[in-house]
Design an enzyme around this catalytic site. Structure first.
Site, short mmCIF file in Angstrom:
data_model
loop_
_atom_site.label_atom_id
_atom_site.label_comp_id
_atom_site.label_asym_id
_atom_site.label_seq_id
_atom_site.Cartn_x
_atom_site.Cartn_y
_atom_site.Cartn_z
N ASN A 9 0.86 -1.03 0.03
CA ASN A 9 -0.11 0.08 0.15
C ASN A 9 1.01 1.05 0.00
O ASN A 9 1.52 1.69 1.16
CB ASN A 9 -0.68 -0.18 1.18
CG ASN A 9 -1.80 1.35 1.56
OD1 ASN A 9 -1.87 2.07 0.23
ND2 ASN A 9 -2.24 1.46 2.75
N TRP A 10 1.07 1.91 -1.18
CA TRP A 10 1.98 2.91 -1.38
C TRP A 10 1.46 4.09 -0.63
O TRP A 10 2.11 5.26 -0.51
CB TRP A 10 2.08 3.26 -2.77
CG TRP A 10 2.95 2.32 -3.61
CD1 TRP A 10 3.46 0.97 -3.14
CD2 TRP A 10 3.28 2.16 -4.98
NE1 TRP A 10 3.97 0.40 -4.12
CE2 TRP A 10 4.28 1.18 -5.13
CE3 TRP A 10 3.21 3.36 -5.99
CZ2 TRP A 10 4.69 1.10 -6.45
CZ3 TRP A 10 4.03 3.17 -7.13
CH2 TRP A 10 4.45 1.85 -7.39
N LYS A 11 0.26 4.44 -0.30
CA LYS A 11 -0.62 5.51 0.40
C LYS A 11 -0.07 6.72 -0.54
O LYS A 11 -0.23 6.65 -1.83
CB LYS A 11 -0.06 5.62 1.59
CG LYS A 11 0.01 4.34 2.77
CD LYS A 11 -0.05 4.65 3.98
CE LYS A 11 -0.17 3.34 4.81
NZ LYS A 11 0.22 3.69 6.11
N HIS A 96 -9.45 0.96 4.95
CA HIS A 96 -8.16 1.06 5.69
C HIS A 96 -8.59 2.23 6.80
O HIS A 96 -9.25 2.97 6.46
CB HIS A 96 -7.45 1.82 4.62
CG HIS A 96 -5.63 1.74 5.33
ND1 HIS A 96 -5.35 2.70 6.15
CD2 HIS A 96 -4.52 1.09 4.93
CE1 HIS A 96 -4.27 2.56 6.51
NE2 HIS A 96 -3.88 1.31 5.98
N GLU A 98 -6.85 4.56 7.69
CA GLU A 98 -7.02 6.12 7.59
C GLU A 98 -8.06 6.57 6.65
O GLU A 98 -8.49 7.69 7.25
CB GLU A 98 -5.48 6.20 6.49
CG GLU A 98 -4.50 6.14 7.55
CD GLU A 98 -3.18 5.52 6.68
OE1 GLU A 98 -3.18 5.38 5.39
OE2 GLU A 98 -2.32 4.91 7.40
N GLU A 168 -5.68 -5.24 10.50
CA GLU A 168 -4.51 -4.35 10.58
C GLU A 168 -4.99 -3.58 11.98
O GLU A 168 -5.54 -2.79 12.14
CB GLU A 168 -4.47 -3.17 9.50
CG GLU A 168 -4.39 -3.74 8.22
CD GLU A 168 -3.62 -2.85 7.31
OE1 GLU A 168 -2.39 -3.11 6.80
OE2 GLU A 168 -4.39 -1.87 7.07
N GLY A 174 2.28 2.04 10.90
CA GLY A 174 3.28 3.08 10.91
C GLY A 174 3.70 3.50 12.12
O GLY A 174 4.58 4.63 12.19
N SER A 214 3.32 -2.52 10.37
CA SER A 214 4.79 -2.36 10.65
C SER A 214 5.34 -3.86 10.11
O SER A 214 6.27 -4.17 10.96
CB SER A 214 4.90 -1.97 12.11
OG SER A 214 4.63 -0.70 12.36
N GLY A 235 2.61 -1.24 4.22
CA GLY A 235 2.83 0.06 4.08
C GLY A 235 3.99 0.69 3.93
O GLY A 235 4.58 0.67 2.57
N GLY A 236 4.87 1.10 4.77
CA GLY A 236 6.06 1.94 4.71
C GLY A 236 7.05 1.12 4.01
O GLY A 236 7.66 1.49 3.22
C1 PEP Z 1 -1.08 -0.04 6.21
O1 PEP Z 1 -1.00 1.07 6.12
O2 PEP Z 1 -1.69 -0.54 5.41
C2 PEP Z 1 0.21 -0.62 6.82
C3 PEP Z 1 0.14 -1.89 7.20
O3 PEP Z 1 1.22 0.35 7.24
P1 PEP Z 1 2.76 0.02 7.78
O4 PEP Z 1 3.25 -1.35 7.10
O5 PEP Z 1 3.53 1.03 7.43
O6 PEP Z 1 2.54 -0.30 9.47
#
Ligand code: PEP
Length: 252
Positions: A9-11, A96, A98, A168, A174, A214, A235-236
């Site tokens: 997920n590049w956001k 998600h 967010e 999640e 994050g 994470s 994500g990141g």
């Molecule tokens: C996400 O936003 O779906 C996610 C899992 O982010 P991160 O891996 O950065 O925690």
């Protein structure tokens, strides 16, 4: 055997040229060394058509990170599932945390988005997960049950075959904090149980349930080794080619 999936997920990161470059390097790697998992790049809308072109005849799948809840019309700034599908994308992330928290998307709108996406031939990665206070007060099962039931349980059994659930925990997204493999397993098993009660054992056994929060090369293998964890939503670490590839390779 149910499908293993790792989705990045590049956001809201990377301008067009940077995104195309990252997609190309990940694509090149997996053309030479196909993964055991289905790998999905969930890019910002503006990257979709360009990345779809790059991924043609390759091994990777493409997804969006959100979609409109209406099929077309006067909804300034929105992108419909049909538009997403027309780029060549096959997936969309819905719900998600967010989107739930910053854009106040509730179960009702997320359910409408999921239905519309599925009816337009997209596969849905539907996110659920509790915030820290809910986990600390022991409410996480109740919260996740509510999100699953109200977000998905009016779908038909056939529609559910095109749904992937991503658990999640919001406190792990994050933040650098990760659910322990045991915490992930416990709630993934619980989610599968909910699907089994509603749709029967076979559909539940075939449902792919991803962990997100994470995930990194150093913890992915342990989390993915849990019997009800079928991959990850990343994500990141999906923004760094080497980290993302290492996470995909942690799938056994
Ligand atoms: C996400 O936003 O779906 C996610 C899992 O982010 P991160 O891996 O950065 O925690």
């Amino acid at each position: 055997m149910r499908k293993k999936i790792v989705a990045g997920n590049w956001k809201m990161n990377m301008e067009l040229a940077e995104g195309l470059k990252l997609a190309e390097s990940v694509d090149t790697y997996f053309r030479l060394k196909p993964s055991r998992a289905e790998v999905v790049l969930c890019t910002p809308f503006i990257h979709l058509a360009g990345v779809a072109e790059l991924l043609k005849d390759g091994k990777l799948c493409l997804g969006a990170q959100n979609c409109a809840s209406e099929p077309s019309g006067a909804y300034t700034g929105e992108i419909s599932p049909a538009m997403i599908k027309s780029t060549g994308a096959g997936y969309v992330i819905i719900g998600h945390s967010e989107r739930r928290s910053y854009y106040h998307e509730d179960n009702d709108i997320l359910n409408r988005k999921a239905k519309l996406a599925l009816s337009n031939g997209l596969k849905v990665i539907f996110c659920v997960g509790e915030v820290l206070g809910e986990r600390e007060s022991g409410k996480h099962f109740e919260v996740v049950k509510n999100q699953v039931e109200n977000g998905l349980f009016n779908l038909t059994a056939e529609e559910i075959t095109n749904v992937v659930v991503a658990y999640e925990p919001v406190w792990a997204i994050g933040t650098g904090l990760t659910a322990t493999p045991e915490q992930a397993q416990e709630i993934h098993q619980f989610i599968r149980g909910l699907f089994s009660e509603k749709y029967g054992k076979e559909i539940a056994e075939n449902l792919t349930i991803l962990y997100g929060g994470s995930c990194k090369p150093s913890n992915a293998a342990e989390i993915f080794s849990m019997p009800d964890v079928d991959g990850g939503l990343i994500g990141g670490a999906a923004l760094k080619k080497d980290d993302f590839i290492a996470i995909v390779e942690a799938i056994r």
